[in-house]
Design an enzyme around this catalytic site. Structure first.
Site, PDB file in Angstrom:
ATOM      1  CB  VAL A  19      -0.963   0.007   1.210  1.00 55.40           C
ATOM      2  CG1 VAL A  19      -0.208   0.288   2.507  1.00 55.40           C
ATOM      3  CG2 VAL A  19      -2.097   0.996   1.004  1.00 55.40           C
ATOM      4  CE1 TYR A  20       3.288   1.426   4.607  1.00 55.66           C
ATOM      5  CE2 TYR A  20       5.531   0.655   4.301  1.00 55.66           C
ATOM      6  CZ  TYR A  20       4.432   0.833   5.115  1.00 55.66           C
ATOM      7  OH  TYR A  20       4.478   0.425   6.432  1.00 55.66           O
TER       8      TYR A  20
END
Length: 326
Positions: free
Chosen positions: A60-61
């Site tokens: 998700v980063y």
């Protein structure tokens, strides 16, 4: 650099883990302070030169761009066999009913996407980013078992949950002969110590490696309370986590400052030295957007706080609301 075993395994990790949430394409995330690829590579290369072999990121980063940048830099600068590469799964990656969570469908899809972005055949540590209340833990643990058996991950870990949830997952794995979690990436620092109540004793008893995130409280332990940074002004997660307990936390920061001044070292050294001495911490996950962040972190390895200093640092703490689990 010092190296230790991660939990009850034979795998050696550096005493510091470089957290890679700071790297990515800012336009594809809600954190405008992240570093672009050119600046990220400089930090990653320097970390390797300082002996760091443990790198932690997540799908998700920055919408996957952190994995892309980290994977490319490590291929260019490091020997893959000496690197311990970790990533995570859980948060939403695309729209639709199956775009997030820890279902078998999501895990099997996301591990392949992460490996593609990282440019590697396997990760050393595949972690669940949060607890999924919508998916049976049996389904999640069996899917992670299959990921390991397929050779796509060497070990599995968890992050940010209640101790009872973690123990339930360990029990399910043991009952079925599946791989157990070897690590817990939890929220721990001088300003947030609620993990000392149940999670840390559980990890010590079960020989789980502890790799806490936010060891410097997103920088708040490293500067005067009134001093602002680009991140402190724009990071809404940081504000939601720490702003409600300003009055008590301010006293902790003052103690860090006093001991750092007396020793003639940066405040980051003191805050990190405290967490490095906290059992059973294995390797705090440090973020770095400047070279000095890395240098200060490594310098903390040579500092041993006295019992009196530890007591002074811990004395102002008051109980905090539970944060970081969602």
């Amino acid at each position: 650099m010092e190296y230790v075993k991660l939990g009850n395994t034979g795998m050696d990790v550096s005493r510091l883990c470089l957290g890679c949430m700071s790297f990515g394409v800012a336009e594809r995330w809600h954190h405008p302070w992240v570093l672009d690829e050119e600046r990220s590579r400089i930090i990653i290369k320097r970390a390797l030169e300082l002996g760091v072999n443990f790198f932690d990121t997540a799908n998700v980063y920055a919408d996957g761009t952190s994995e892309e940048i980290v994977g490319k830099a490590l291929r260019d600068y490091a020997n893959r066999d000496e690197i311990v590469l970790a990533t995570k799964v859980y948060h939403r990656m695309h729209k639709g009913p199956n775009g997030a969570g820890l279902s078998r469908k999501a895990i099997m899809s996301e591990i392949d996407k992460s490996l593609k972005r990282l440019g590697t055949d396997y990760v050393d540590l595949y972690q669940i980013h949060r607890w999924d209340y919508q998916t049976p833990i049996e389904e999640t643990m069996e899917a992670l078992h299959d990921v390991v058996k397929a050779g796509k991950a060497r070990y599995i870990g968890a992050s940010a949950m209640y101790a009872w949830q973690f123990l339930k997952a360990l029990h399910v794995a043991e009952k079925n002969g599946w791989p157990r979690f070897i690590s817990m990436q939890n929220h721990l620092n001088l300003m947030y110590r609620e993990e000392e109540r149940e999670m840390l004793p559980l990890c010590k008893e079960e020989k789980i490696g502890v790799i806490p995130y936010s060891p410097l409280a997103k920088g708040r332990l490293t500067r005067d309370w009134e001093e602002k940074t680009h991140r402190s002004e724009t990071d809404q997660v940081q504000k939601s986590q720490y702003d409600p307990t300003i009055n008590s936390d301010r006293l902790v920061v003052k103690q860090v400052a006093a001991i750092a001044e007396k020793r003639g070292v940066p405040r980051a050294n003191i805050a990190l030295a405290w967490i490095l001495q906290k059992e059973p911490v294995t390797a705090p996950v440090i973020g770095a957007t400047k070279m000095s962040h890395l240098e200060d972190a490594v310098a903390a390895l040579s500092i041993t706080l006295t019992p009196e200093e530890v007591a002074a640092l811990e004395q102002p703490y008051v109980a905090h609301p539970i944060i970081g689990f969602q």
